[in-house]
Design a protein around this motif. Sequence first.
Motif, mmCIF file in Angstrom:
data_model
loop_
_atom_site.group_PDB
_atom_site.id
_atom_site.type_symbol
_atom_site.label_atom_id
_atom_site.label_comp_id
_atom_site.label_asym_id
_atom_site.label_seq_id
_atom_site.Cartn_x
_atom_site.Cartn_y
_atom_site.Cartn_z
ATOM 1 N N GLY A 1 65.021 17.522 -62.569
ATOM 2 C CA GLY A 1 66.282 16.798 -62.437
ATOM 3 C C GLY A 1 66.122 15.295 -62.522
ATOM 4 O O GLY A 1 67.070 14.581 -62.841
ATOM 5 N N THR A 2 64.920 14.809 -62.244
ATOM 6 C CA THR A 2 64.691 13.365 -62.292
ATOM 7 C C THR A 2 63.974 12.924 -63.566
ATOM 8 O O THR A 2 63.589 11.771 -63.683
ATOM 9 N N ASP A 3 63.823 13.821 -64.520
ATOM 10 C CA ASP A 3 63.120 13.508 -65.767
ATOM 11 C C ASP A 3 64.078 12.844 -66.759
ATOM 12 O O ASP A 3 65.012 13.477 -67.258
ATOM 13 N N TYR A 4 63.843 11.568 -67.045
ATOM 14 C CA TYR A 4 64.713 10.803 -67.949
ATOM 15 C C TYR A 4 64.727 11.374 -69.362
ATOM 16 O O TYR A 4 65.719 11.283 -70.067
ATOM 17 N N GLY A 5 63.614 11.953 -69.776
ATOM 18 C CA GLY A 5 63.531 12.506 -71.120
ATOM 19 C C GLY A 5 64.348 13.773 -71.294
ATOM 20 O O GLY A 5 64.854 14.049 -72.373
ATOM 21 N N LYS A 6 64.484 14.529 -70.223
ATOM 22 C CA LYS A 6 65.218 15.794 -70.303
ATOM 23 C C LYS A 6 66.707 15.617 -70.022
ATOM 24 O O LYS A 6 67.538 16.299 -70.593
ATOM 25 N N PHE A 7 67.025 14.703 -69.109
ATOM 26 C CA PHE A 7 68.419 14.475 -68.726
ATOM 27 C C PHE A 7 68.715 12.982 -68.772
ATOM 28 O O PHE A 7 68.220 12.230 -67.940
ATOM 29 N N PRO A 8 69.511 12.541 -69.725
ATOM 30 C CA PRO A 8 69.746 11.107 -69.920
ATOM 31 C C PRO A 8 70.549 10.457 -68.798
ATOM 32 O O PRO A 8 71.225 11.138 -68.027
ATOM 33 N N THR A 9 70.452 9.156 -68.735
ATOM 34 C CA THR A 9 71.194 8.380 -67.738
ATOM 35 C C THR A 9 72.563 7.956 -68.256
ATOM 36 O O THR A 9 73.320 7.344 -67.524
ATOM 37 N N CYS A 10 72.870 8.274 -69.490
ATOM 38 C CA CYS A 10 74.133 7.804 -70.066
ATOM 39 C C CYS A 10 75.179 8.923 -70.125
ATOM 40 O O CYS A 10 75.766 9.183 -71.160
ATOM 41 N N GLU A 11 75.402 9.568 -68.995
ATOM 42 C CA GLU A 11 76.460 10.571 -68.866
ATOM 43 C C GLU A 11 77.186 10.335 -67.553
ATOM 44 O O GLU A 11 76.586 9.935 -66.568
ATOM 45 N N ARG A 12 78.470 10.607 -67.549
ATOM 46 C CA ARG A 12 79.283 10.406 -66.352
ATOM 47 C C ARG A 12 79.069 11.490 -65.303
ATOM 48 O O ARG A 12 79.185 11.236 -64.120
ATOM 49 N N SER A 13 78.815 12.709 -65.747
ATOM 50 C CA SER A 13 78.655 13.788 -64.784
ATOM 51 C C SER A 13 77.672 14.822 -65.319
ATOM 52 O O SER A 13 77.436 14.921 -66.529
ATOM 53 N N TRP A 14 77.144 15.613 -64.398
ATOM 54 C CA TRP A 14 76.204 16.672 -64.740
ATOM 55 C C TRP A 14 76.851 17.701 -65.669
ATOM 56 O O TRP A 14 76.194 18.265 -66.539
ATOM 57 N N ARG A 15 78.148 17.930 -65.507
ATOM 58 C CA ARG A 15 78.841 18.911 -66.352
ATOM 59 C C ARG A 15 78.773 18.544 -67.836
ATOM 60 O O ARG A 15 78.871 19.414 -68.694
ATOM 61 N N LYS A 16 78.635 17.267 -68.142
ATOM 62 C CA LYS A 16 78.640 16.833 -69.539
ATOM 63 C C LYS A 16 77.237 16.814 -70.169
ATOM 64 O O LYS A 16 77.113 16.564 -71.362
ATOM 65 N N ILE A 17 76.219 17.075 -69.389
ATOM 66 C CA ILE A 17 74.852 17.083 -69.918
ATOM 67 C C ILE A 17 74.684 18.319 -70.797
ATOM 68 O O ILE A 17 74.961 19.442 -70.365
ATOM 69 N N THR A 18 74.214 18.112 -72.012
ATOM 70 C CA THR A 18 74.127 19.212 -72.974
ATOM 71 C C THR A 18 72.747 19.866 -73.034
ATOM 72 O O THR A 18 72.592 20.894 -73.677
#
Length: 179
Positions: free
Chosen positions: A35-52
């Motif tokens: 969950g804290t991996d920048y490469g897997k989950f970007p910082t440029c999303e408003r919410s977790w629901r929008k992470i693809t």
Amino acid sequence: MERPNGRKIVLRFNRAKQAIGDEAGLLSGVLGLLGTDYGKFPTCERSWRKITTKDKVYNECIKQIFHFDEDIEGTIKKNILKSMGKSWKERMLRLYDTFYEPTLMTEENIEQRPPRIDREHWRWFLNYRAEEETKEKCKKNAANRSKQLYTHIGGSKSFARRMEEDALLFYSLTLKLFL
């Protein structure tokens, strides 16, 4: 992430589809790291629901490290993704509190961004945090947290793991009485 000896860790679940046993602690740690991996989950999303990338990480990381039978309802996967989402959200809060300096100009804050975060992603994140809607949401959340009367003191084990341990202890004590 490397698997121990190239083998998968077998997960067990209770009737509520919650991970139990010592392996559940390993799962929790892995989910926190992912969950804290920048490469897997970007910082440029408003919410977790929008992470693809959630499903990709689930299939390529979780399913490669752990062995478990999926439930028909998808509850196990939903709980795993929810836990990763919580780590992602907490990471976002820590990032802002740690790296944003209100006395600096935007470009200076971008230069002082966290390591391994893309410059444009950090710019997007700072712009998002500067929006009035975001500031209002932060104020509202802080006010709600201040109303909390009690803090959690149960440690890092989930209630499901504690209940399983208590049931095993009860069972072993009962068995000793009858032997």
